[in-house]
Write an enzyme that holds these catalytic residues in place. Structure first.
Site, mmCIF file in Angstrom:
data_model
loop_
_atom_site.group_PDB
_atom_site.id
_atom_site.type_symbol
_atom_site.label_atom_id
_atom_site.label_comp_id
_atom_site.label_asym_id
_atom_site.label_seq_id
_atom_site.Cartn_x
_atom_site.Cartn_y
_atom_site.Cartn_z
ATOM 1 C CD GLN A 117 -2.565 1.294 2.642
ATOM 2 O OE1 GLN A 117 -1.977 1.293 3.709
ATOM 3 N NE2 GLN A 117 -3.869 1.342 2.572
ATOM 4 C CD GLU A 132 -5.202 -0.113 5.960
ATOM 5 O OE1 GLU A 132 -5.595 0.723 5.125
ATOM 6 O OE2 GLU A 132 -4.035 -0.145 6.395
#
Ligand SMILES: Cc1cc2nc3c(=O)[nH]c(=O)nc-3n(C[C@H](O)[C@H](O)[C@H](O)COP(=O)(O)OP(=O)(O)OC[C@H]3O[C@@H](n4cnc5c(N)ncnc54)[C@H](O)[C@@H]3O)c2cc1C
Length: 394
Positions: free
Chosen positions: A128, A246
């Protein structure tokens, strides 16, 4: 939501438990923490085993190659994994827990077909690339620039704290595509192939001795326009979808592991000598352990709610921020309690000892309240979006 387990849930549990009983012992020994090639191999091997057995992407919809398990089955699966001491997602965490789910929610048919099967089979590892040196909590301040040049974006800038960048094949990349727009409106979400020329990954070492983070530098990196997820300049909205996954469900296994740690602490307390008896003789310690177990149990029920909600809407709701905030705080308290119970035993961090697990867990707790949005940021989100309080001044 029905929190009881049905007969078919129990059948599913027995099936998973039996498979894990064979599969976990067949894994090679766990590699050392800094042997990254071996760690990638170990984690992706486990992912392949899950895939072949039909357990990869347990909660992903069946049409995208997942198991399409019900929320209850998903939780049973995670419980059984923890019980069996199975490896968790490891280097595959971004792909499985939020990049894949973001593509399912926002990707084009081609993007889904290209990436989802490989994420599930362990053939693609993702990272990420969101945070930058000047854009962590204030992520919308990000400066990494992407300029359109024909059918490519040309990217220049820097990311930081990119977990597993050095073993990743692809990244979730947030870039600024319109610097003249208000900061939240000029951002785009791109699929970044990590082997594109112009990317330099520089590993970092943390105070805890771990080496999973990197800085990532971009010099004239050309990314095809077809790698845009969502529309150009709509990346902030897509990033919020990524965050909802997330924060929503990515910490569930952590929670189960913490429940195990409370049990192990209670066992340790019964053995560690103190004041002529053992630590367990202290009613205050017993009470604190009881509170901890109750708080974690409460969070387990909140998790069930969040997962059920995600199943209904396709995307986890604000419950993820509530969970993330509350879990971080409990995890800190658990770490502090462990240090008090261990006393001088906490000075040993030799691998393989139970004390070392607790000491590492205590240090790890500090990172939990920072990763995926700090505790203060979760409070801001909840006060604005749940309590309707005034927004922070710009
Ligand atoms: C284990 C771990 C894994 C990570 N993995 C990745 C990854 O893979 N990819 C990635 O892109 N990033 C990753 N990060 C980075 C993470 O997202 C950032 O560290 C986080 O968003 C905080 O940003 P910062 O470190 O710049 O701190 P800052 O934003 O500088 O914050 C410093 C302090 O100020 C407080 N603060 C800041 N703004 C406010 C405000 N408005 N109101 C109240 N308090 C405020 C914060 O809460 C914090 O206490 C990871 C971090 C950790 C710990």
């Amino acid at each position: 939501m029905d929190l009881r387990y049905s007969r078919s849930d129990e059948r599913f549990r027995a099936e998973v438990r039996a498979w894990l009983a064979d599969a976990v012992p067949s894994l090679p020994p766990k590699p050392g923490p800094h042997d990254w090639d071996a760690r990638r191999r170990y984690d992706t091997t486990w992912q392949k085993m899950l895939h072949e057995a039909g357990y990869a992407g347990i909660n992903w919809p069946a049409e995208f190659g997942g198991r399409g398990a019900s929320p209850t089955e998903h939780l049973i699966f995670l419980e059984e994994n923890e019980r069996a001491g199975a490896p968790y997602v490891g280097v595959n965490f971004v792909g499985l827990l939020h990049a894949g789910p973001t593509l399912i929610a926002e990707g084009t048919a081609e993007q889904k077909a290209r990436h989802l099967p490989k994420i599930l089979s362990g053939d693609e590892v993702w990272c990420q690339g969101f945070s930058e040196p000047g854009a962590g909590s204030d992520l919308a301040a990000l400066q990494t620039r992407a300029v359109r040049d024909g059918d490519h974006y040309v990217v220049n800038g820097q990311k930081i704290w990119t977990s597993f960048a050095h073993v990743a094949d692809f990244g979730e990349l947030l870039v600024r595509t319109d610097p003249s727009a208000p900061k939240h409106k000029g951002i785009s979400w791109l699929i970044l192939p990590m082997d594109t020329p112009g990317i330099e990954v520089r590993p970092l070492r943390t105070i805890a001795g771990s080496s999973e983070f990197s800085e990532v530098f971009f010099t004239d990196v050309r990314i095809p326009v077809e790698n845009l997820v969502g529309k150009e300049n709509d990346g902030w909205r897509v990033a919020m979808v990524t965050f909802s996954f997330e924060r929503g469900t990515a910490f569930v296994s952590e929670l189960l592991h913490s429940m195990k740690l409370v049990e192990s602490l209670a066992e340790l307390a019964r053995k560690i000598p103190r004041n002529g008896g053992t630590v367990w003789d202290d009613a205050g310690v017993r009470r604190e352990l009881g509170h901890m177990a109750a708080e974690l149990d409460g969070l387990w029920h909140l998790t069930k709610r969040t997962i059920t909600e995600a199943e209904r809407t396709g995307v986890p709701g604000i419950g993820g921020s509530v969970f993330k905030l509350a879990y971080s705080e409990v995890r800190h308290k658990l770490g502090d309690l462990a240090m008090r119970i261990l006393g001088t035993d906490a000075l040993s961090t030799e691998d393989g000892t139970t004390a070392a697990d607790h000491v590492r867990g205590w240090i790890h707790a500090m990172s939990i309240s920072i990763a995926a949005g700090t505790t203060q940021i979760q409070r801001n989100i909840l006060s604005e979006r749940v309590l309707g309080m005034p927004k922070e001044p710009k």
